[in-house]
Design a protein around this motif. Structure first.
Motif, PDB file in Angstrom:
ATOM      1  N   HIS A  54       0.830  -1.205   0.000  1.00 16.39           N
ATOM      2  CA  HIS A  54       0.000   0.000   0.000  1.00 16.39           C
ATOM      3  C   HIS A  54       0.867   1.257   0.000  1.00 16.39           C
ATOM      4  N   ALA A  55       1.899   1.273   0.844  1.00 15.69           N
ATOM      5  CA  ALA A  55       2.784   2.437   0.894  1.00 15.69           C
ATOM      6  C   ALA A  55       3.490   2.643  -0.439  1.00 15.69           C
ATOM      7  N   GLU A  56       3.898   1.520  -1.063  1.00 22.13           N
ATOM      8  CA  GLU A  56       4.568   1.613  -2.361  1.00 22.13           C
ATOM      9  C   GLU A  56       3.626   2.166  -3.415  1.00 22.13           C
ATOM     10  N   LYS A  57       2.374   1.738  -3.383  1.00 21.90           N
ATOM     11  CA  LYS A  57       1.385   2.220  -4.340  1.00 21.90           C
ATOM     12  C   LYS A  57       1.177   3.728  -4.208  1.00 21.90           C
ATOM     13  N   GLU A  58       1.266   4.219  -2.970  1.00 23.92           N
ATOM     14  CA  GLU A  58       1.075   5.643  -2.741  1.00 23.92           C
ATOM     15  C   GLU A  58       2.347   6.455  -2.987  1.00 23.92           C
TER      16      GLU A  58
ATOM     17  N   ARG B 223       5.130   6.278  -1.229  1.00 26.03           N
ATOM     18  CA  ARG B 223       5.830   6.641   0.000  1.00 26.03           C
ATOM     19  C   ARG B 223       7.183   5.939   0.050  1.00 26.03           C
TER      20      ARG B 223
ATOM     21  N   ASP C 251       0.372   9.221  11.451  1.00 24.27           N
ATOM     22  CA  ASP C 251       0.039   8.494  10.225  1.00 24.27           C
ATOM     23  C   ASP C 251       0.790   7.173  10.060  1.00 24.27           C
TER      24      ASP C 251
ATOM     25  N   HIS D  96      -8.198   4.558   7.340  1.00 19.80           N
ATOM     26  CA  HIS D  96      -7.457   3.990   6.214  1.00 19.80           C
ATOM     27  C   HIS D  96      -8.251   2.900   5.494  1.00 19.80           C
TER      28      HIS D  96
ATOM     29  N   ALA E 130      -8.655   2.809   1.522  1.00 16.86           N
ATOM     30  CA  ALA E 130      -7.379   2.632   0.830  1.00 16.86           C
ATOM     31  C   ALA E 130      -6.815   1.235   1.070  1.00 16.86           C
TER      32      ALA E 130
ATOM     33  N   THR F 127      -6.107  -2.141  -1.603  1.00 16.15           N
ATOM     34  CA  THR F 127      -4.841  -2.886  -1.688  1.00 16.15           C
ATOM     35  C   THR F 127      -5.063  -4.358  -1.387  1.00 16.15           C
TER      36      THR F 127
END
Length: 597
Positions: free
Chosen positions: A294-298, A300, A379, A430, A433, A437
Motif C-alpha cells: 500500500h505504501a509503495e502504491k502511494e 511513499r 500516520d 485507512h 485505501a 490494496t
C-alpha cells in the motif's frame, strides 16, 4: 495418559503439537540429540515439516530435482515466488538460475461435478542453503499444509499432478525482476479449485455413532471434497469471526440464519471484512506485506515498522527480514511509549506498529488508546494480534486498523488444523485505501479440507472460552499462593491489567494462557516434569498444554530474552477444558514436587 517423546498431540495424523514431556526432552530437541529427534513423528507445522510433506518432497526430487538440490513446496505461484525473491535478497551470491520454480498442476478433464483439487508449487535450490528456505516456511506460515500435502502426494503418485513446463526450464515470469511492483497478483494458476471427474461423495447424513467427526470427514469425502461445502465452511468461519454467527449449526443452516447480519461484533461489520489464511503467521506476514504494498502504491519511501512489546518471535523476524527493518520495544510499557512519542515528535516516521494483546509469554497489555492517538497524529497503521486474548474476551478493533488472529489456537481448540484470519476495521480512516490494496493483493490459499475441519471445530468456541477462563483463573490463583513461585504472568495479575480491562468485554475473562517463574531453576524443572498434563508447543488447546517456553522458543538467545524480562526457566501453561477441581489438584501435586526440589 501423557504422550511419549515425539508422539503427536493429540494422537492424530494432522496434530499441531508434539509431545516433549520432560525438561530434558525439550533441551534434547533444541540440541538435536538423537534420542529425541529420531522419535519425532511430527512437530509444530511451521517448525517441523510434516512427514507426509517430506515424502512428497522426496517424490518430487526423484522426478524433477537435480543433484545437490532440495525443494520446498508452496500453495501458489505467488507464495513460491516470494520464497525465490527472499533467496535473492538474503543470499545475493546464489546465482539467480540456481533457485528455480516448477509448477505442478492437476491435468484432468472437467465436467459438472465440482471437486476440490490443488497444484503444488516448487522452489528448487542448492541444498546447502536450506536454512534460507526454512526461514520462509517458518516465518511466513505460507507453506503447504499436511492435508494439502497428503492430497498432492496421492495425485503425484497416480500421475495426475504434472509440470506445466518441462523439468529444468524456468518460465520467464518465474524469476524475480526489479521494478516498481514488488508483488505481482497471481493469475488463474492461483485458483486452487479445479474440476475433475471423480465419484460423488456419499450422501450427507448424521455421523454414525461409532465414528468421530474426523473419521467421518475423511471417509465421506476422502479426496472427493465438494467445492461448495468447502466454500460454505469458509463463509461460516468468516461470519463467526465477525460475530454474525454464534450458533452451533451445520454450515448450510448457519449461513441461512446469519445471512442478514450487518452488525456483527461492531456496527457495520460483516464477513466481507474478514480474510482467511493458512496459518496465524501467514495472516501477520501478509498484513505486513499488504501495508508495504500500500505504501509503495502511494509512492511513499520505505519505512521501518515497530514491534511493540515482547511478541512471539516470528512477528519480530517478519518485520526485521522483510522490508527496511524494525524498531523493537521489548517491554511495550509507558517508558517505551514515551520514547516512541519523542522519536515521532523529532520527525521519525514509521510504516506500522505491530503488537500482541496480551503478549506471549508475559501477558502484558499495551496502552492501545495512547498508541491509537499517536498513530492518528503521525500516520502509521496499527496491527494487533489478539490470539491470546481472543474476540470473546476483548475488543481491540476500535484501536486497530487490522486485527489478526491464529485460528489454530482457541478458535479451533482441537489442535488438528492450522488457520489464521485478519480483520480490516471498517471504521479505520485507512479502510477504503487498505481495502483496495487487499482486494488486489489477497489470494485464498486456505486448503479446503483444512477449512472444513476448522469450521467444525470452531462451532462451540464461544462456550469453550468461558470454561477456559474459569479454569485459568483457578490455576493462576493456585500458583500465586505457592511459596516457591517467584512470579505469575496472567492478564489479571500483571501491572498492565488496566490496559487489558480497557479492552475487556463486560462479561469477558482473562484468557487461558499464563506463565510462571520459580525461585530457583531446579524448582521449575521439578514442577514441569511432575505436571500431569500434555507438554508441547502451541496454545489454546481444549486440553491443558505446558512447555518451558524460553527453552523451546529462544534456546540460543536466552541472554537476549532476559533483557526483556523473559526468564530462561519460565514455564508457559495453556489451560484447557478439564474439570476445575482435578485440574487444580494436578497443579498442586506439581507444586509439591517443586517445593521438594
Amino acid at each position: 495418559m501423557l504422550a511419549a517423546v515425539g508422539a503427536p498431540v493429540p494422537n492424530t495424523a494432522h496434530a499441531v503439537s508434539v509431545s516433549l514431556p520432560s525438561w530434558k526432552a525439550n533441551v534434547g530437541y533444541e540440541e538435536g540429540e538423537d534420542w529425541v529427534v529420531s522419535k519425532m513423528q511430527t512437530g509444530y507445522p511451521r517448525f517441523f515439516i510434516h512427514l507426509t510433506i517430506q515424502e512428497l518432497e522426496r517424490e518430487i526430487m526423484k522426478k524433477y530435482g537435480k543433484n545437490n538440490e532440495r525443494v520446498m513446496l508452496f500453495p501458489s505461484p505467488a507464495t513460491a515466488k516470494r520464497c525465490q525473491k527472499f533467496f535473492h535478497d538474503r543470499a545475493p551470491n546464489v546465482p539467480i538460475t540456481a533457485v528455480r520454480l516448477l509448477n505442478l498442476e492437476p491435468k484432468m478433464s472437467s465436467n459438472d461435478h465440482d471437486t476440490v483439487l490443488s497444484g503444488v508449487y516448487c522452489i528448487f535450490f542448492p541444498k546447502e542453503h536450506f536454512p534460507i528456505a526454512k526461514q520462509v516456511w517458518q516465518h511466513t506460515g505460507d507453506g503447504i499444509s499436511s492435508r494439502r500435502g497428503e492430497f498432492c502426494l496421492k495425485a503425484l503418485q497416480d500421475g495426475y499432478l504434472q509440470p506445466v513446463v518441462a523439468p529444468g526450464r524456468i518460465r520467464s515470469d518465474s524469476l524475480y525482476t526489479k521494478g516498481p511492483r514488488r508483488y505481482q497478483r497471481g493469475g488463474s494458476q492461483n485458483n486452487i479449485n479445479f474440476l475433475v471427474n471423480l465419484p460423488d461423495p456419499s450422501p450427507a447424513g448424521p455421523i454414525p455413532e461409532d465414528k468421530d467427526y474426523a473419521t467421518f470427514v475423511e471417509e465421506r469425502f476422502g479426496r472427493n471434497l465438494n467445492i461448495q461445502l468447502a466454500e460454505q465452511a469458509k463463509v461460516a468461519m468468516r461470519r463467526r469471526i465477525a460475530g454474525c454467527l454464534t450458533d452451533n449449526l451445520e454450515p448450510d443452516e448457519a449461513l441461512f440464519k446469519s445471512s442478514q447480519c450487518t452488525g456483527g461484533r461492531h456496527p457495520g461489520m460483516t464477513e466481507d471484512h474478514v480474510f482467511l489464511y493458512p496459518t496465524g503467521m501467514s495472516a501477520i506476514f501478509n498484513t505486513h506485506r499488504m501495508l508495504r504494498a500500500h505504501a509503495e502504491k502511494e509512492g511513499r519511501p520505505p519505512l521501518k515498522s515497530i514491534c511493540f512489546g515482547f511478541t512471539y518471535i516470528d512477528t519480530l523476524k517478519i518485520l526485521e527480514k522483510w522490508g527496511p527493518g524494525c524498531l523493537f520495544y521489548g517491554r511495550g510499557d509507558s517508558a517505551d511509549l514515551d520514547d516512541l512519542e519523542r522519536r515521532l515528535k523529532s520527525g521519525e516516521r514509521y510504516l506500522s506498529l505491530f503488537t500482541e494483546f496480551p503478549s506471549n509469554p508475559l501477558l502484558h497489555s499495551s496502552d492501545l488508546p495512547r498508541l491509537r492517538r499517536l498513530a492518528d497524529e503521525y500516520d502509521f497503521a496499527i496491527a494487533v494480534d489478539e490470539t491470546v486474548g481472543n474476540v470473546i474476551n476483548i475488543n481491540v478493533l476500535p484501536y486497530a486498523d487490522i486485527v489478526m488472529s491464529s485460528l489454530t489456537k482457541v478458535f479451533s481448540g482441537d489442535s488438528n488444523v492450522m488457520g489464521g484470519s485478519a480483520i480490516l476495521n471498517p471504521h479505520s480512516k485507512h479502510f477504503d485505501a487498505f481495502r483496495q490494496t487487499v482486494d488486489k493483493e489477497y489470494e485464498d490459499n486456505y486448503w479446503a479440507e483444512d477449512a472444513v475441519f476448522m469450521e467444525r471445530n470452531s462451532r462451540d468456541f464461544i462456550s469453550r472460552i468461558d470454561r477456559i477462563n474459569t479454569n485459568a483463573d483457578a490455576i493462576a490463583t493456585t500458583l500465586r499462593n505457592a511459596k516457591n513461585v517467584k512470579a505469575v504472568y496472567y492478564p489479571k495479575y500483571v501491572a498492565s491489567r488496566p490496559n487489558y480491562d480497557t479492552c475487556r468485554h463486560p462479561n469477558g475473562g482473562y484468557g487461558g494462557l499464563l506463565s510462571v517463574v520459580f525461585n530457583r531453576p531446579e524448582q521449575a524443572v521439578a514442577f514441569f516434569d511432575a505436571l500431569e498434563v500434555q507438554k508441547g508447543p502451541s496454545l489454546g488447546t481444549n486440553f491443558t498444554l505446558a512447555c518451558p517456553y524460553t527453552v523451546l522458543a529462544h534456546y540460543t538467545e536466552m541472554e537476549w530474552t532476559a533483557e526483556w524480562g523473559v526468564d530462561p526457566d519460565l514455564v508457559r501453561v495453556s489451560v484447557g477444558l478439564e474439570d476445575t477441581g482435578p485440574l487444580v489438584e494436578c497443579f498442586e501435586r506439581a507444586l509439591a514436587a517443586a517445593a521438594a526440589a
